[in-house]
Design a protein around this motif. Structure first.
Motif, PDB file in Angstrom:
ATOM      1  N   CYS A   5       8.260   5.414 -15.432  1.00 39.01           N
ATOM      2  CA  CYS A   5       8.365   4.369 -14.267  1.00 39.01           C
ATOM      3  C   CYS A   5       7.277   4.351 -13.802  1.00 39.01           C
ATOM      4  O   CYS A   5       6.644   5.354 -13.528  1.00 39.01           O
ATOM      5  N   LEU A   6       7.214   2.984 -13.182  1.00 33.34           N
ATOM      6  CA  LEU A   6       5.955   2.708 -12.162  1.00 33.34           C
ATOM      7  C   LEU A   6       6.659   3.145 -10.765  1.00 33.34           C
ATOM      8  O   LEU A   6       7.962   2.836 -10.479  1.00 33.34           O
ATOM      9  N   GLY A   7       5.702   3.699  -9.958  1.00 30.61           N
ATOM     10  CA  GLY A   7       6.318   3.912  -8.567  1.00 30.61           C
ATOM     11  C   GLY A   7       5.587   2.527  -7.532  1.00 30.61           C
ATOM     12  O   GLY A   7       4.469   2.524  -7.712  1.00 30.61           O
ATOM     13  N   VAL A   8       6.574   1.729  -7.285  1.00 31.35           N
ATOM     14  CA  VAL A   8       6.159   0.464  -6.804  1.00 31.35           C
ATOM     15  C   VAL A   8       6.352   0.482  -5.192  1.00 31.35           C
ATOM     16  O   VAL A   8       7.583   0.877  -4.735  1.00 31.35           O
ATOM     17  N   LEU A   9       5.242   0.783  -4.472  1.00 25.05           N
ATOM     18  CA  LEU A   9       5.539   0.890  -2.849  1.00 25.05           C
ATOM     19  C   LEU A   9       5.144  -0.358  -2.180  1.00 25.05           C
ATOM     20  O   LEU A   9       4.039  -1.052  -2.537  1.00 25.05           O
ATOM     21  N   LEU A  31      -0.181   5.412   6.403  1.00 27.20           N
ATOM     22  CA  LEU A  31       0.249   5.258   5.119  1.00 27.20           C
ATOM     23  C   LEU A  31       0.307   4.046   4.323  1.00 27.20           C
ATOM     24  O   LEU A  31       0.623   3.744   3.582  1.00 27.20           O
ATOM     25  N   GLN A  32       0.007   3.028   5.438  1.00 29.08           N
ATOM     26  CA  GLN A  32       0.214   1.700   4.872  1.00 29.08           C
ATOM     27  C   GLN A  32      -0.893   1.079   3.798  1.00 29.08           C
ATOM     28  O   GLN A  32      -2.073   1.384   4.267  1.00 29.08           O
ATOM     29  N   LEU A  33      -0.462   0.661   2.571  1.00 26.84           N
ATOM     30  CA  LEU A  33      -1.208   0.315   1.759  1.00 26.84           C
ATOM     31  C   LEU A  33      -1.783  -0.993   1.844  1.00 26.84           C
ATOM     32  O   LEU A  33      -0.984  -2.004   2.501  1.00 26.84           O
ATOM     33  N   PRO A  34      -3.241  -1.458   1.657  1.00 26.85           N
ATOM     34  CA  PRO A  34      -3.231  -2.818   1.788  1.00 26.85           C
ATOM     35  C   PRO A  34      -2.852  -3.801   0.667  1.00 26.85           C
ATOM     36  O   PRO A  34      -2.818  -3.058  -0.621  1.00 26.85           O
ATOM     37  N   ALA A  49      18.600   1.722  -6.051  1.00 32.55           N
ATOM     38  CA  ALA A  49      17.990   1.076  -5.108  1.00 32.55           C
ATOM     39  C   ALA A  49      16.637   1.746  -4.392  1.00 32.55           C
ATOM     40  O   ALA A  49      16.524   2.742  -4.452  1.00 32.55           O
ATOM     41  N   PRO A  50      15.653   0.712  -3.733  1.00 30.97           N
ATOM     42  CA  PRO A  50      14.597   1.502  -3.235  1.00 30.97           C
ATOM     43  C   PRO A  50      14.988   2.484  -2.085  1.00 30.97           C
ATOM     44  O   PRO A  50      15.991   2.288  -1.635  1.00 30.97           O
ATOM     45  N   ALA A  51      14.041   3.374  -1.791  1.00 31.63           N
ATOM     46  CA  ALA A  51      14.037   4.217  -0.786  1.00 31.63           C
ATOM     47  C   ALA A  51      13.133   3.766   0.297  1.00 31.63           C
ATOM     48  O   ALA A  51      12.049   3.190  -0.099  1.00 31.63           O
ATOM     49  N   ASP A  52      13.432   3.858   1.641  1.00 31.46           N
ATOM     50  CA  ASP A  52      12.617   3.629   2.653  1.00 31.46           C
ATOM     51  C   ASP A  52      11.805   4.585   3.139  1.00 31.46           C
ATOM     52  O   ASP A  52      12.346   5.892   3.163  1.00 31.46           O
ATOM     53  N   THR A  53      10.388   4.609   3.367  1.00 30.57           N
ATOM     54  CA  THR A  53       9.602   5.474   3.507  1.00 30.57           C
ATOM     55  C   THR A  53       8.669   5.104   4.829  1.00 30.57           C
ATOM     56  O   THR A  53       8.402   3.541   5.022  1.00 30.57           O
ATOM     57  N   PRO A  54       7.901   5.839   5.225  1.00 26.38           N
ATOM     58  CA  PRO A  54       6.865   5.618   6.382  1.00 26.38           C
ATOM     59  C   PRO A  54       6.099   4.473   5.789  1.00 26.38           C
ATOM     60  O   PRO A  54       5.389   3.646   6.603  1.00 26.38           O
ATOM     61  N   ALA A  55       5.684   4.669   4.598  1.00 28.21           N
ATOM     62  CA  ALA A  55       4.623   3.465   4.097  1.00 28.21           C
ATOM     63  C   ALA A  55       5.276   2.261   3.269  1.00 28.21           C
ATOM     64  O   ALA A  55       4.568   1.603   2.928  1.00 28.21           O
TER      65      ALA A  55
END
Length: 233
Positions: A116-120, A18-21, A54-60
């Motif tokens: 909202c923008l979803g910022v990953l 799931l990691q984004l470049p 606050a942001p959430a921690d995710t696998p990505a």
């Protein structure tokens, strides 16, 4: 109520990396902080100060909901709305003024719906609407409860679809709502029944299929994630 209440690009396949470049257009931590500070009415009481969540921690990577800045974000969101895969369900394709009107109605409202923008991992890659379902026209079509919170989403880039990100981010966003809105007992959504990938993503993210509802603009699947069952999902 926006033209359609449906996510697109969500997917239930969580087996891929799931990691984004890295990509251009990332938001710096300072930019995110400044937007949060200016997040009105997103900082208001109807959604318990969403701008400050606050942001959430995710696998990505870390995922944050960042209130839309119309001037800075319009071109990006309008481009997403003109993707045929998105336009089929959101029906906001066309000139940027079409998207601007949709965003402005929320930004100039009382805070019951916040775009909202979803910022990953620092990269804006999705669009979200977090809204008070109990104060929305949707409440006429299902047995709403006080503080029910609704979500809409789209995954912006085609390269980010079909990778399990929809499921991952739906779960993260539902958790953000439940963590920061203690009076909210349920997170709800109503994707178009035709959008089978979106419905599957909600199911995989811990939502249950509650009913089929006839809305003015579509036939929808009513999806619910219950706080009381959160520890089981």
């Amino acid at each position: 109520m926006p033209p359609t209440r449906s996510g697109t690009g969500s997917d239930s396949d969580d087996t891929l990396d799931l990691q984004l470049p890295p990509e251009p257009g990332a938001l710096s931590a300072e930019d995110i902080r400044s937007r949060r500070a200016a997040g009105t009415p997103a900082a208001g009481p109807l959604l318990d100060g969403l701008a400050g969540w606050a942001p959430a921690d995710t696998p990505a990577g870390p995922f944050a909901l960042v209130p839309v800045d119309l001037e800075r974000d319009l071109a990006r969101i309008a481009d997403w709305m003109n993707d045929p895969a998105v336009a089929a369900f959101w029906e906001l394709a066309g000139p940027s003024a079409t998207t601007a009107a949709h965003l402005r109605a929320q930004l100039e409202g009382d805070g019951r719906s916040v775009p909202c923008l979803g910022v990953l991992a620092g990269v804006p890659m999705s669009y979200w609407e977090i809204y008070r379902a109990d104060l929305d026209p949707l409440a006429r079509h299902y047995p709403a409860r006080p503080h029910d919170t609704g979500i809409h989403l789209l995954i912006g880039g085609a390269a980010d679809r079909g990778r399990g990100l929809g499921t991952t981010l739906l779960r993260a966003t539902a958790d953000l709502v439940l963590d920061h809105r203690p009076r909210c007992g349920r997170v709800v959504a109503e994707p178009d029944l035709r959008n089978t990938a979106s419905v599957a993503a909600f199911l995989t993210a811990g939502f249950r299929y509650a009913d089929e509802v006839e809305l003015p603009d579509k036939r929808a699947a009513l999806m619910i994630r219950d706080r009381v069952h959160r520890h089981l999902l």
